[in-house]
Design an enzyme around this catalytic site. Structure first.
Site, mmCIF file in Angstrom:
data_model
loop_
_atom_site.group_PDB
_atom_site.id
_atom_site.type_symbol
_atom_site.label_atom_id
_atom_site.label_comp_id
_atom_site.label_asym_id
_atom_site.label_seq_id
_atom_site.Cartn_x
_atom_site.Cartn_y
_atom_site.Cartn_z
ATOM 1 N NE ARG A 1 43.634 -18.356 24.888
ATOM 2 C CZ ARG A 1 43.239 -19.048 25.971
ATOM 3 N NH1 ARG A 1 41.822 -19.139 26.660
ATOM 4 N NH2 ARG A 1 44.236 -19.656 26.771
ATOM 5 C CG HIS B 1 38.465 -19.361 17.117
ATOM 6 N ND1 HIS B 1 39.721 -18.627 17.151
ATOM 7 C CD2 HIS B 1 37.604 -19.263 18.222
ATOM 8 C CE1 HIS B 1 39.771 -18.052 18.417
ATOM 9 N NE2 HIS B 1 38.680 -18.598 19.068
ATOM 10 C CE1 TYR C 1 14.522 -18.983 17.502
ATOM 11 C CE2 TYR C 1 15.876 -18.736 19.344
ATOM 12 C CZ TYR C 1 15.093 -19.355 18.682
ATOM 13 O OH TYR C 1 14.429 -20.332 19.383
#
Length: 836
Positions: free
Chosen positions: A32, A78, A122
């Protein structure tokens, strides 16, 4: 015992916790928080780029909804929340977060004010052209693939990046017990350094720093000083100071100045910066700001800080740099994963690991290409045999109905081919080739229709075969010749470099190599002030702007209210950047910076001047004098001229006072009950005037007084009668001035300097003003011009500010006119000119 419990294990809690915690720590470090030194990416960024590449969401292709990309990444590679994936994707589109954005966004992807991006449903995105250089050749077995979290997909453990992404885009992350903080750099500078290292493997870090002088931040700004950066490049750890870029503009018909912030430091939130400035203004930590406006737009940042009248923009800017994020310190920490282990790296090591990565990628790519081309060569050879023996092939195929029998017969037969023989002659290595077909060759031949097989030209086959042979030679050279491998890397880097040069790539961050340590004066406003000193040693300052002009003869204004059993003995006009020379009754001199009086004194309360120094018993400050800014360096051509209460004068070079210690230095040896009344700075060619309390004065050449050192008493400057004292010491630079004399009862007049004739030092002098009970003793005299303004002060701290032009010019034997109306027991004690 429970029947399901088969075995009891004795486990050390300490060892188990240590083991599990280390597993967790390494999972965070590798999975990570830290980037890989080779491609400069963390797993989430690598997975996003690969997922987009896999579905052909590349530059020049249509945009795809970000929600689709997030779903692709989360579903296949992931196994974390969609928010964390989307945040990572958004960051790769922000030109204020990355120096070279890897993803092109369409829609609202947040702002430098800290505004969040629009919802992923969006927004749209696609890979940028530079990302192609990070993913190129991934399908050519250049990197290893591993199974994803559910074993249904394969994902790359690294990307075959052609660019040193770790340096050009930087990285930041906090792992367990580890952190990385790598600033972005300019791609052209990094490539130039990489090319230099490629050609000079034994080069030093110092040589590489010539190519990469400092990071290049996406928000621009000014990188201030290079010592911390050089340390980071050499050791892996260091720091750099980043300052916002500003300029000054005039507004309000050129009457006021505004500070315009054009660029802010890297990773600073613009909205938070503005809020902090406003907070400091409200708390009065920053004074002089009239208004703050954010006029930023798509073209860039523009924060307008409008200043009040007469406020120094440089001083306010210094305060902003000190107390806000307009100046930030960036801690550099070059930590990255090397072979799945975290390592602190210097600049050279980062570039070396990148070059090793590129060499490995090119070798793997070459092996993949050799394997592919040899397969093609093998099939081409079978095709050549088939074309040269087309009739035999037809006969075998038509005579046998079973496909297995056809393959078996074709495999056993030894063939002859004119094409192959021709190739043998051109290539010595192929002379002993046995012309037998393989299963793959036969399958390929049988897939081609006979009519198509007959149409294939022999010349074309020969050319293709020959071309393949040449390619194999080139590929082998890459594998076994180090110089060829280096040349390929050089060409790759040069091509990328040329693309960015064509796009006119320039540094965004300016480098200021020399650092200037700011002193306290740099944070203090240059302001003209009045300082008063009382008999008990109370010192107080007031801005001159607080004193309004009055007409002569007025009552004045009280400036100090708490003067019980105390009275004013001296008034001084100066500014906040000057020094204060403080003389004691023991003839010692102390130095005080005027801003020390004003600092931490928001209510402008009285301060005891004696508390600023380590004075001996029965020693106290009796006189203060301002040393102007230009004389702080104690120049050789300046002199201090002193006069005492009892008429002694002394002239000493100013340079003798250069080292004024904290515990003071001797300035003059004083007789008992004598003290300094004034000092002036001279140039060696001035005239000196002394005034006595009896109304007399004397004028003589400065050069009449010989130069002496600090440890001397001085000589008689003026003969005084009993109970008479010296009340003023003046420097006369020319005769085109008037002398303003004032008395204790508030009377004053101007007299031309020309009326005062020169005398020898030590004489009685001449009458300068008529003294009587009405006007009282002379308490002060100063040279003035008609355009000047003066301030008068009484022992009860009543002041009046009047114009010199209102005071009439009179002869020496006159008593003057009333300048201020005084109440009973109120006496004038000081006079000073106003600095404008």
């Amino acid at each position: 015992m429970n029947k399901y419990l088969k075995k009891i294990l004795d486990i050390s809690l300490e060892k188990e916790m240590k083991k599990n915690y280390l597993n967790y720590a390494m999972s965070v470090i590798i999975g990570r928080a830290l980037p890989d030194v080779r491609d400069g990416l963390k797993p989430v960024h690598r997975r996003i780029l690969y997922a987009m590449y896999k579905i052909n969401n590349i530059y020049k292709k249509p945009f795809i909804k970000c929600a689709r990309i997030v779903g692709e990444v989360m579903g296949k590679f992931h196994p974390h929340g969609d928010n964390s994936i989307y945040e990572a994707l958004v960051r790769m589109t922000q030109n204020f977060s990355l120096r070279y954005t890897l993803i092109e966004g369409q829609g609202n992807f947040g702002s430098i004010d800290g505004d969040n991006a629009a919802a992923m449903r969006y927004t749209e995105c696609r890979l940028k052209k530079i990302s192609n250089e990070i993913l190129k050749d991934i399908e050519k077995n250049t990197v290893d693939f591993i199974s994803n979290y559910d074993g249904k997909e394969k994902e790359p453990i690294i990307l075959p990046s052609k660019i040193p992404n770790l340096l050009i885009n930087g990285s930041s992350g906090i792992a367990v017990g580890l952190a990385t903080n790598i600033p972005p750099h300019n791609i052209l500078e990094v490539i130039n350094a990489t090319i230099f290292l490629l050609k000079n493997k034994n080069c030093t870090i110092k040589e590489l720093i010539k190519f990469i002088p400092a990071p290049d931040l996406p928000t621009g700004g000014i990188i201030y000083g290079l010592s911390g950066i050089k340390k980071a490049y050499k050791t892996g750890k260091g720091k750099m100071i980043i300052k916002g870029k500003v300029h000054f503009e005039k507004y309000n018909n050129n009457l006021n100045t505004a500070i315009i912030i054009d660029e802010i430091p890297f990773l600073v939130n613009k909205k938070t910066l503005i809020e902090k400035i406003i907070e400091l203004v409200h708390k009065k930590k920053i004074e002089g700001i009239n208004n703050i406006k954010d006029e930023s737009n798509k073209l860039g940042i523009r924060i307008v800080i409008e200043l009040k009248d007469n406020k120094s923009p440089k001083t306010i800017l210094n305060i902003l740099y000190k107390y806000t994020q307009l100046q930030e310190t960036f801690g550099i920490n070059f930590v990255a994963l090397v072979k799945k282990k975290p390592k602190l790296l210097n600049l050279k090591q980062i570039l070396e690991y990148f070059l090793l990565h590129r060499k490995e990628i090119i070798i793997r790519k070459t092996k993949f290409q050799i394997k592919k081309i040899k397969k093609k060569k093998h099939l081409l050879k079978g095709l050549a045999i088939a074309i040269d023996n087309i009739n035999k092939f037809i006969k075998i195929i038509t005579s046998l109905k079973n496909l297995k029998d056809i393959k078996k017969k074709l495999l056993k037969k030894v063939w002859f081919s004119k094409i192959i023989e021709k190739i043998k002659k051109n290539n010595k290595n192929n002379k002993n080739i046995t012309l037998k077909l393989t299963n793959k060759q036969i399958e390929k031949i049988l897939q081609i229709k006979l009519q198509n097989l007959t149409k294939i030209e022999k010349k074309k086959i020969f050319k293709q075969y020959k071309k393949i042979e040449k390619k194999i030679i080139i590929y082998n050279k890459i594998l076994f010749d180090k110089n060829t491998l280096k040349e390929i890397i050089f060409k790759e880097l040069t091509k990328i470099k040329e693309n960015f040069i064509l796009n006119k790539e320039k540094r965004l961050s300016i480098i200021e190599t020399q650092t200037i340590e700011l002193i306290k004066e740099d944070f203090i406003f240059l302001e003209n002030i009045i300082i008063t000193l009382s008999f008990l040693g109370n010192i107080k300052y007031q801005p001159i702007s607080n004193y309004k002009l009055q007409k002569k003869g007025g009552k004045g204004k009280k400036i100090i209210t708490n003067l019980k059993n105390d009275w004013i003995i001296q008034l001084l006009t100066t500014n906040t950047h000057d020094y204060l020379l403080c003389f004691t009754n023991k003839g010692k001199l102390y130095l005080l910076k005027i801003w020390e009086i004003t600092q931490n004194n928001e209510n402008n309360e009285n301060k005891l001047i004696n508390n600023f120094f380590k004075l001996k018993k029965n020693e106290k400050i009796t006189a203060i004098f301002a040393l102007s800014k230009e004389n702080k360096t104690f120049p050789q051509n300046k002199y201090i001229f002193m006069a005492t209460n009892l008429g002694k004068v002394k002239r000493t070079p100013l340079s003798n006072f250069i080292n004024i210690r904290k515990n003071g230095i001797i300035a003059i040896e004083l007789d008992k009950n004598d003290f300094l009344i004034n000092i002036v700075l001279t140039n060696g060619n001035n005239d000196i005037m002394l005034f006595s309390s009896s109304g007399k004065s004397i004028k003589f050449k400065e050069s009449d007084i010989k130069l002496t050192g600090r440890f001397t008493k001085g000589i008689n400057g003026m003969n005084l009668k009993k109970n008479q004292t010296i009340i003023a010491l003046l420097v006369i630079k020319n005769d085109n001035q008037n002398i303003l004399t004032v008395t204790e009862n508030g009377f004053g007049k101007k007299t031309s300097v020309k009326e005062y004739t020169k005398h020898k030092k030590g004489t009685k002098g001449i009458i300068t003003m008529k003294i009587n009970k009405k006007n009282g003793k002379i308490i002060g005299a100063i040279p003035v011009k008609e355009k000047d303004e003066i301030i008068l002060i009484t022992n009860k701290a009543i002041t009046i500010r009047i114009k010199v032009s209102e005071i009439p010019i009179m002869k020496r034997f006159t008593q003057g006119i009333k300048l201020i109306s005084l109440k009973e027991n109120n006496k004038l004690c000081g006079i000073q000119k106003i600095f404008k």
